[in-house]
Structure formats: C-alpha cells, structure tokens
Scaffold this motif. Structure first.
Motif, PDB file in Angstrom:
ATOM      1  N   LEU A  44     -22.242 -29.952 -15.465  1.00 39.57           N
ATOM      2  CA  LEU A  44     -21.372 -28.964 -14.838  1.00 39.57           C
ATOM      3  C   LEU A  44     -21.840 -28.610 -13.433  1.00 39.57           C
ATOM      4  CD1 LEU A  44     -20.517 -26.473 -17.733  1.00 39.57           C
ATOM      5  CD2 LEU A  44     -19.117 -28.305 -16.792  1.00 39.57           C
ATOM      6  N   LEU A  45     -23.144 -28.653 -13.205  1.00 43.03           N
ATOM      7  CA  LEU A  45     -23.650 -28.425 -11.844  1.00 43.03           C
ATOM      8  C   LEU A  45     -23.062 -29.451 -10.885  1.00 43.03           C
ATOM      9  CD1 LEU A  45     -27.419 -27.785 -12.632  1.00 43.03           C
ATOM     10  CD2 LEU A  45     -25.819 -26.089 -11.734  1.00 43.03           C
ATOM     11  N   GLU A  46     -23.037 -30.701 -11.301  1.00 38.94           N
ATOM     12  CA  GLU A  46     -22.482 -31.752 -10.454  1.00 38.94           C
ATOM     13  C   GLU A  46     -20.970 -31.645 -10.359  1.00 38.94           C
ATOM     14  OE1 GLU A  46     -24.100 -35.757 -10.927  1.00 38.94           O
ATOM     15  OE2 GLU A  46     -25.596 -34.921 -12.308  1.00 38.94           O
ATOM     16  N   LEU A  47     -20.314 -31.322 -11.469  1.00 45.17           N
ATOM     17  CA  LEU A  47     -18.856 -31.195 -11.450  1.00 45.17           C
ATOM     18  C   LEU A  47     -18.404 -30.056 -10.536  1.00 45.17           C
ATOM     19  CD1 LEU A  47     -17.827 -31.739 -15.181  1.00 45.17           C
ATOM     20  CD2 LEU A  47     -17.119 -33.117 -13.223  1.00 45.17           C
ATOM     21  N   ALA A  48     -19.138 -28.949 -10.583  1.00 42.27           N
ATOM     22  CA  ALA A  48     -18.766 -27.802  -9.743  1.00 42.27           C
ATOM     23  C   ALA A  48     -18.854 -28.160  -8.265  1.00 42.27           C
ATOM     24  CB  ALA A  48     -19.663 -26.611 -10.061  1.00 42.27           C
ATOM     25  N   ALA A  49     -19.843 -28.974  -7.908  1.00 43.53           N
ATOM     26  CA  ALA A  49     -19.967 -29.406  -6.516  1.00 43.53           C
ATOM     27  C   ALA A  49     -18.889 -30.425  -6.151  1.00 43.53           C
ATOM     28  CB  ALA A  49     -21.358 -29.995  -6.276  1.00 43.53           C
ATOM     29  N   LEU A  50     -18.550 -31.314  -7.091  1.00 47.47           N
ATOM     30  CA  LEU A  50     -17.544 -32.338  -6.836  1.00 47.47           C
ATOM     31  C   LEU A  50     -16.120 -31.781  -6.819  1.00 47.47           C
ATOM     32  CD1 LEU A  50     -18.787 -35.358  -8.994  1.00 47.47           C
ATOM     33  CD2 LEU A  50     -18.592 -35.289  -6.510  1.00 47.47           C
ATOM     34  N   LYS A  51     -15.891 -30.734  -7.622  1.00 45.78           N
ATOM     35  CA  LYS A  51     -14.545 -30.176  -7.751  1.00 45.78           C
ATOM     36  C   LYS A  51     -14.572 -28.687  -7.413  1.00 45.78           C
ATOM     37  CE  LYS A  51     -11.892 -31.640 -11.031  1.00 45.78           C
ATOM     38  NZ  LYS A  51     -11.282 -31.934 -12.354  1.00 45.78           N
ATOM     39  N   PRO A  52     -14.737 -28.343  -6.139  1.00 44.25           N
ATOM     40  CA  PRO A  52     -14.833 -26.934  -5.749  1.00 44.25           C
ATOM     41  C   PRO A  52     -13.520 -26.172  -5.897  1.00 44.25           C
ATOM     42  CG  PRO A  52     -14.754 -28.328  -3.803  1.00 44.25           C
ATOM     43  CD  PRO A  52     -14.869 -29.249  -4.984  1.00 44.25           C
ATOM     44  N   ASP A  53     -12.411 -26.885  -6.086  1.00 46.51           N
ATOM     45  CA  ASP A  53     -11.120 -26.224  -6.262  1.00 46.51           C
ATOM     46  C   ASP A  53     -10.870 -25.825  -7.713  1.00 46.51           C
ATOM     47  OD1 ASP A  53     -11.114 -28.960  -6.822  1.00 46.51           O
ATOM     48  OD2 ASP A  53      -8.953 -29.170  -6.470  1.00 46.51           O
ATOM     49  N   TRP A  54     -11.823 -26.086  -8.598  1.00 49.15           N
ATOM     50  CA  TRP A  54     -11.768 -25.663  -9.995  1.00 49.15           C
ATOM     51  C   TRP A  54     -12.909 -24.686 -10.269  1.00 49.15           C
ATOM     52  CZ3 TRP A  54      -9.536 -28.186 -14.695  1.00 49.15           C
ATOM     53  CH2 TRP A  54      -8.430 -28.994 -14.401  1.00 49.15           C
ATOM     54  N   ASN A  55     -12.693 -23.813 -11.253  1.00 51.01           N
ATOM     55  CA  ASN A  55     -13.781 -23.038 -11.835  1.00 51.01           C
ATOM     56  C   ASN A  55     -14.260 -23.733 -13.101  1.00 51.01           C
ATOM     57  OD1 ASN A  55     -13.818 -20.957  -9.933  1.00 51.01           O
ATOM     58  ND2 ASN A  55     -12.187 -19.843 -10.982  1.00 51.01           N
ATOM     59  N   HIS A  56     -15.568 -23.733 -13.300  1.00 45.25           N
ATOM     60  CA  HIS A  56     -16.179 -24.421 -14.433  1.00 45.25           C
ATOM     61  C   HIS A  56     -16.992 -23.411 -15.242  1.00 45.25           C
ATOM     62  CE1 HIS A  56     -15.216 -28.299 -12.455  1.00 45.25           C
ATOM     63  NE2 HIS A  56     -15.444 -27.590 -11.361  1.00 45.25           N
ATOM     64  N   LEU A  57     -16.708 -23.345 -16.540  1.00 41.98           N
ATOM     65  CA  LEU A  57     -17.412 -22.416 -17.416  1.00 41.98           C
ATOM     66  C   LEU A  57     -18.043 -23.187 -18.566  1.00 41.98           C
ATOM     67  CD1 LEU A  57     -18.183 -19.549 -18.317  1.00 41.98           C
ATOM     68  CD2 LEU A  57     -16.011 -19.460 -19.567  1.00 41.98           C
ATOM     69  N   GLY A  58     -19.348 -23.072 -18.709  1.00 39.21           N
ATOM     70  CA  GLY A  58     -20.059 -23.655 -19.839  1.00 39.21           C
ATOM     71  C   GLY A  58     -20.481 -22.569 -20.800  1.00 39.21           C
ATOM     72  N   VAL A  59     -20.210 -22.770 -22.086  1.00 38.56           N
ATOM     73  CA  VAL A  59     -20.659 -21.821 -23.103  1.00 38.56           C
ATOM     74  C   VAL A  59     -21.611 -22.553 -24.049  1.00 38.56           C
ATOM     75  CG1 VAL A  59     -18.607 -20.369 -22.943  1.00 38.56           C
ATOM     76  CG2 VAL A  59     -18.666 -22.215 -24.603  1.00 38.56           C
ATOM     77  N   GLU A  60     -22.629 -21.833 -24.489  1.00 35.96           N
ATOM     78  CA  GLU A  60     -23.691 -22.440 -25.284  1.00 35.96           C
ATOM     79  C   GLU A  60     -24.268 -21.393 -26.224  1.00 35.96           C
ATOM     80  OE1 GLU A  60     -26.394 -24.507 -27.107  1.00 35.96           O
ATOM     81  OE2 GLU A  60     -25.067 -25.534 -25.705  1.00 35.96           O
ATOM     82  N   ILE A  61     -24.605 -21.816 -27.449  1.00 34.40           N
ATOM     83  CA  ILE A  61     -25.100 -20.889 -28.457  1.00 34.40           C
ATOM     84  C   ILE A  61     -26.602 -20.676 -28.379  1.00 34.40           C
ATOM     85  CG2 ILE A  61     -25.513 -22.597 -30.280  1.00 34.40           C
ATOM     86  CD1 ILE A  61     -24.191 -20.570 -32.245  1.00 34.40           C
ATOM     87  N   ARG A  62     -27.305 -21.501 -27.600  1.00 31.46           N
ATOM     88  CA  ARG A  62     -28.758 -21.364 -27.459  1.00 31.46           C
ATOM     89  C   ARG A  62     -29.066 -20.624 -26.163  1.00 31.46           C
ATOM     90  NH1 ARG A  62     -29.433 -27.689 -28.643  1.00 31.46           N
ATOM     91  NH2 ARG A  62     -27.463 -27.565 -27.519  1.00 31.46           N
ATOM     92  N   ARG A  63     -29.422 -19.350 -26.299  1.00 34.03           N
ATOM     93  CA  ARG A  63     -29.564 -18.481 -25.136  1.00 34.03           C
ATOM     94  C   ARG A  63     -30.569 -18.992 -24.100  1.00 34.03           C
ATOM     95  NH1 ARG A  63     -28.482 -12.873 -24.663  1.00 34.03           N
ATOM     96  NH2 ARG A  63     -28.443 -12.597 -26.921  1.00 34.03           N
ATOM     97  N   PRO A  64     -31.753 -19.516 -24.503  1.00 33.91           N
ATOM     98  CA  PRO A  64     -32.688 -20.002 -23.472  1.00 33.91           C
ATOM     99  C   PRO A  64     -32.091 -21.080 -22.584  1.00 33.91           C
ATOM    100  CG  PRO A  64     -33.818 -19.771 -25.574  1.00 33.91           C
ATOM    101  CD  PRO A  64     -32.360 -19.578 -25.858  1.00 33.91           C
ATOM    102  N   LEU A  65     -31.244 -21.929 -23.137  1.00 33.35           N
ATOM    103  CA  LEU A  65     -30.605 -22.952 -22.322  1.00 33.35           C
ATOM    104  C   LEU A  65     -29.640 -22.333 -21.320  1.00 33.35           C
ATOM    105  CD1 LEU A  65     -29.832 -25.814 -24.887  1.00 33.35           C
ATOM    106  CD2 LEU A  65     -31.858 -25.475 -23.478  1.00 33.35           C
ATOM    107  N   VAL A  66     -28.930 -21.304 -21.753  1.00 29.21           N
ATOM    108  CA  VAL A  66     -27.998 -20.622 -20.856  1.00 29.21           C
ATOM    109  C   VAL A  66     -28.740 -19.954 -19.705  1.00 29.21           C
ATOM    110  CG1 VAL A  66     -26.287 -18.772 -20.690  1.00 29.21           C
ATOM    111  CG2 VAL A  66     -26.298 -20.283 -22.683  1.00 29.21           C
ATOM    112  N   CYS A  86     -22.780 -17.547 -26.158  1.00 30.24           N
ATOM    113  CA  CYS A  86     -21.925 -17.013 -27.216  1.00 30.24           C
ATOM    114  C   CYS A  86     -21.783 -18.055 -28.309  1.00 30.24           C
ATOM    115  CB  CYS A  86     -20.538 -16.608 -26.693  1.00 30.24           C
ATOM    116  SG  CYS A  86     -19.423 -17.988 -26.353  1.00 30.24           S
ATOM    117  N   ASN A  87     -21.310 -17.608 -29.449  1.00 29.26           N
ATOM    118  CA  ASN A  87     -20.852 -18.491 -30.522  1.00 29.26           C
ATOM    119  C   ASN A  87     -19.365 -18.721 -30.271  1.00 29.26           C
ATOM    120  OD1 ASN A  87     -19.896 -19.651 -32.903  1.00 29.26           O
ATOM    121  ND2 ASN A  87     -21.164 -18.389 -34.235  1.00 29.26           N
ATOM    122  N   ALA A  88     -19.013 -19.939 -29.922  1.00 26.56           N
ATOM    123  CA  ALA A  88     -17.628 -20.235 -29.529  1.00 26.56           C
ATOM    124  C   ALA A  88     -16.631 -19.826 -30.599  1.00 26.56           C
ATOM    125  CB  ALA A  88     -17.487 -21.724 -29.217  1.00 26.56           C
TER     126      ALA A  88
END
Length: 235
Positions: A44-66, A86-88
């Motif tokens: 998502l870090l790379e996608l956000a840079a490649l596609k600045p005209d979109w918003n990118h949201l990643g959700v993950e259940i493991r808090r340390p990774l977030v 969050c728990n999706a």
C-alpha cells in the motif's frame, strides 16, 4: 510475532468506531481502495505513491503491524494512505455503510491467514456478513480482488462470493484462476511466492446489478457446503 490471532477471542469481538474518510485523508472525496488484512502494508505504501488520486486504507487485526505501518506512512508523509487496527468482521460493516455512494471502488483480500480446519471456518476473514457489506458498498462495475497461495483458503472465498450472486468475473479472465494481479504492486507474500516458484490463486470480481440475498439465506447455503472444493462454481 505469532502469525495468527484468534478473531473470535473476546478482545477482538469488541466493536471499534472507525474514523470517517475526512479524518483519515487530506482529500476525503477521492475513490477508496480498501485492503482487508494488509499486514505491514508495504504494497500500500507503493500503491499510494503510484496512485495519488486514490485514497488507500489498510485494515489489520494485528495491532503491532498497524503501528509499524502507520509509522512508515507518517515518515513518507503519504496523506492518501492510512492504516487501521480492527477486526474486519466486527467493525467494517458500519463504516462501509456510511460511505458516500461510489466512494469505495476496490476491495482486496490478499493472502489471508490460512485457517485450514473446518471447525475454524468462523475464523476466516471473508464471512457472509462482511461479503454482503462489501457488496452493498460497491456499485455495479466496482471490484473485489481475492488471492492466496493456498487452495484451501481461496476456494471457500470463491464459493461464498459465487453463492451470493452479487459478483461476476470479467469474461476475459482465465479460468479457474486469473493469471496476473490487477494491482500494479505485489504484496510481500506474493513476492515470496513468486521467488519460490509457487502458484498464487487469483480471482477478480465485479459487482453486478443483482440485489443482495438475505444474510441468513447466504449463511445457510454456505454452511451446507461440506467441502468447498467440490462445489460447482462458475470458474
């Protein structure tokens, strides 16, 4: 860090009120790509840079990774990217329901935790209620992308999506599995799979015009499927 957490444990069953897009992004009205189970969110870090005209949201259940992913996002000052813990299956349904029409345009679930055993099926990320929430938030033509390197993981997801009747596959896509990733950036797991010469099983779906089934009916139909690999789906 342990690879898995049990999403059915009491801690992960607590609903969280997720911030609205105007609290997450500098331009809240851009199209949203939602990646469910983003892990460290490197792609998502790379996608956000490649596609600045979109918003990118990643959700993950493991808090340390977030927390680690959000620190990297802050370091790079990517204002069109955010990560949430969050728990999706507990917290995303209400969040998606509050989005403006057609803001959510792409949902991806890539290499989710492999809960193999049938008795663990309720721990899998794509449950009927979450799928219906996704289908409700996507207008016709908007996309849902699934991939895994484990057949026992991807086949139940495919079965559930096709039982819903809410999605179609592009006619040009290979069957049973799409040959390539429609996203321009692979995940870390996808890179590893490729380096090891292993296979990734991919399916791209597009929301059709069919109405949503009743959740109870979809849950019953899904529970009747004893072995997802044996179900006849439109591969």
């Amino acid at each position: 860090m342990r690879q898995h957490v049990n999403p059915l444990s009491r801690f992960f069953q607590l609903p969280l009120e997720l911030p609205a897009p105007d609290q997450l992004f500098d331009a809240a009205n851009r199209p949203i790509h939602l990646d469910i189970g983003c892990a460290r969110g490197v792609c998502l870090l790379e996608l956000a840079a490649l596609k600045p005209d979109w918003n990118h949201l990643g959700v993950e259940i493991r808090r340390p990774l977030v927390l680690a992913a959000q620190r990297e996002r802050d370091r790079l000052a990517l204002s069109n990217l955010h990560y949430l813990f969050c728990n999706a299956n507990i917290s995303l349904e209400g969040w998606m329901a509050e989005l403006p029409d057609d803001q959510l345009q792409l949902v991806s679930i890539q290499f989710p935790d492999p809960w193999f055993k049938r008795r663990h099926r309720k721990r899998r990320v794509l449950q009927p209620s979450l799928l219906l929430a996704i289908a409700s938030a996507l207008l016709p033509g908007r996309e849902l992308f699934l991939q895994s390197d484990v057949l026992e993981v991807v086949e139940p997801m495919v079965t559930l999506v096709e039982l819903s009747g809410c999605f179609d596959r592009p006619a040009v896509d290979a069957r049973p599995w799409r040959a390539d990733n429609p996203l321009p950036v692979p995940t870390e797991r996808e890179r590893y799979v490729h380096e090891q010469g292993l296979k990734a099983y991919r399916v791209l779906y597009r929301r059709n015009t069919q109405p949503l089934p009743q959740r109870e009916e979809l849950e019953i139909a899904w529970q009747r499927v004893d072995n997802p690999a044996d179900v006849s789906v439109n591969h």
